[in-house]
Design an enzyme around this catalytic site. Structure first.
Site, short mmCIF file in Angstrom:
data_model
loop_
_atom_site.label_atom_id
_atom_site.label_comp_id
_atom_site.label_asym_id
_atom_site.label_seq_id
_atom_site.Cartn_x
_atom_site.Cartn_y
_atom_site.Cartn_z
N HIS A 233 0.83 -1.21 0.00
CA HIS A 233 0.00 0.00 0.00
C HIS A 233 0.87 1.26 0.00
O HIS A 233 0.67 2.17 -0.82
CB HIS A 233 -0.91 -0.01 1.22
CG HIS A 233 -1.83 1.15 1.32
ND1 HIS A 233 -3.11 1.13 0.82
CD2 HIS A 233 -1.66 2.40 1.86
CE1 HIS A 233 -3.69 2.31 1.04
NE2 HIS A 233 -2.83 3.09 1.67
N GLU A 234 1.84 1.30 0.91
CA GLU A 234 2.68 2.49 1.01
C GLU A 234 3.62 2.64 -0.19
O GLU A 234 3.97 3.76 -0.57
CB GLU A 234 3.47 2.46 2.32
CG GLU A 234 2.62 2.46 3.58
CD GLU A 234 1.64 3.62 3.64
OE1 GLU A 234 1.92 4.68 3.05
OE2 GLU A 234 0.58 3.46 4.28
N HIS B 24 1.75 4.70 -2.74
CA HIS B 24 1.86 6.13 -2.48
C HIS B 24 3.28 6.64 -2.80
O HIS B 24 3.44 7.72 -3.39
CB HIS B 24 1.55 6.42 -1.01
CG HIS B 24 0.13 6.20 -0.62
ND1 HIS B 24 -0.94 6.70 -1.35
CD2 HIS B 24 -0.42 5.55 0.45
CE1 HIS B 24 -2.07 6.37 -0.75
NE2 HIS B 24 -1.78 5.66 0.33
#
Length: 435
Positions: free
Chosen positions: A21-22, A25
């Protein structure tokens, strides 16, 4: 290992999903020219890590979560005017950075299931028509006048449902009248069934069964001699309604070789057979009649292309189910008690790890998809809430005031903390109830 086992596996499960997920980003921020100051797995004090370029990659003390801190990420930051800051970028570029995290979780889910189908993964077996084999006494199904042998032609808006469709509609509509159309011999009947709320599980229960079916009959077996056939659907065993495979197995076990009366549905007709079990050398199953039950799942192994298609179908169905559950919770048709928190996920992770890599990776894919959808909900502090504020600003064609944004994010933080406390309470209550 009673506590350490689940804790270890949930850290692995959540760690992988948070990392992916990170990374979404992180990569998106770099692609639009935003400087990333910190990439952290976990919250709280920095334990260890390394610096590469302008980014501090770290492992932090609290493993449940993670974050990417970008230059000028929050409105009002001193660095917000820097051309490499998040706030200095166009709104569509900020939107890309926000969406990239949940998108990576979706891609993780699709990728994992694709790989599992290429290796060999259980797929739901076709369940055929939805034929009611038994109706529990004093149940909503009995109150509606339904009987063994009724074939469900429609439930809710779903026509020609499989039994899995019936179970899904039943679970998601507690205390809500469901229109049901059944065929009984030559009659078509329209009834309403109102599933009652199961106080333990928090879902609807109608009190019908219809999925205990014969898949195979062994040659030379007592079942073959009695006339049983593949496709026969169990209704009663020695006058007892069949609620599960276990009902049939226990009746055969208790018979100790004496004849057993089996009522089955075949071609929409109820038939009775008498079968005498024979002894076996297996101490766990000392008596048998020579049948195999229809398995709800079957193992499949697919090449890359079909595996990807099957993965998209699998994840699409799961996504639809997530939204249906959320809608049912809002409409008070499903209890919020069905929501699991970190303790529940830890237990599921441990159980899946014991079953093997396929089960664990399958659970990771399901939780990853749940995480993506949850993150996209329009709740402040989540990616969806931040994205919603960006969309509002695009429509207003101006920035919202810092005071409004600060208030919104504080409310979002309070809501999320209340949600965390609630799901942890759910997890503990579930453990105590089952104990």
């Amino acid at each position: 290992m009673g506590f350490l086992g689940p804790a270890f596996w949930v850290v692995i499960l959540l760690g992988v999903m948070i990392l992916v997920h990170e990374l979404g980003h992180f990569w998106a921020a770099l692609s639009v020219g935003v400087r990333v100051e910190t990439f952290s797995i976990g919250f709280g004090p920095r334990l260890f890590g390394f610096r590469r370029g302008e980014t501090d990659f770290r492992i932090s003390a609290i493993p449940f979560g993670g974050y990417v801190r970008m230059l000028g990420e929050q409105p009002g930051d001193n660095a917000a005017a820097d051309p490499e800051s998040f706030q200095a970028k166009a709104r569509w570029q900020r939107a890309i950075v926000i969406i990239a995290g949940p998108l990576m979780n979706v891609l993780l889910a699709v990728g994992l299931i694709t790989g599992l189908y290429m290796y060999g993964f259980p797929k739901e077996a076709p369940s055929g028509e939805a034929l009611i084999s038994s109706v529990a006494t004093s149940s909503p199904a009995e109150a509606a006048g339904l009987k063994s042998g009724d074939r469900i032609l429609q439930i809710g808006d779903k026509q020609q449902p499989t039994w899995q469709d019936v179970v899904t509609q039943e679970a998601l509509n507690a205390n809500h009248a469901l229109p049901v159309v059944v065929k009984r011999r030559d009659q078509v009947l329209h009834v309403e069934v109102t599933p009652k709320m199961d106080q333990k599980e928090g879902v609807g229960v109608a009190g019908w069964r219809g999925d205990v079916q014969i898949a195979e009959v062994a040659n030379g077996s007592p079942a073959k001699a009695a006339g049983l056939q593949p496709g026969d659907l169990f209704v009663d065993v020695d006058g007892q309604p069949v609620e599960s495979v276990l009902t049939v197995q226990q009746a055969i076990f208790r018979s100790k070789g004496k004849p057993v009366e089996l009522d089955v549905m075949r071609n929409n007709k109820r038939q009775r057979f008498t079968v005498s079990p024979v002894a076996t050398s297996n101490p766990k199953l000392p008596w048998r009649i020579g049948i195999a039950f229809r398995a709800p799942m079957q193992m499949v192994k697919l090449p890359a292309g079909p595996a990807l298609i099957e993965s998209l179908r699998f994840n699409g169905q799961n996504a639809t189910m997530i939204f249906q559950v959320l809608r049912s919770i809002v409409a008070h048709r499903v209890s919020p008690k069905t929501l699991s928190g970190p303790i529940g996920i830890a237990q599921m992770s441990s159980d899946a790890a014991k079953e093997g890599p396929s089960s664990f990776l399958g659970l990771m894919a399901i939780v990853s998809l749940n995480l993506a959808i949850f993150n996209l909900l329009p709740i402040p502090m989540l990616d969806g809430g931040t994205l919603l504020l960006l969309v509002i600003e695009m429509l207003m064609q101006r920035e919202m005031s810092l005071q409004v944004k600060d208030t919104v994010f504080k409310l979002g933080f309070v809501f999320l903390m209340m949600l965390v406390v609630f799901v942890i309470y759910n997890d503990i209550s579930r453990i105590l109830t089952r104990s």
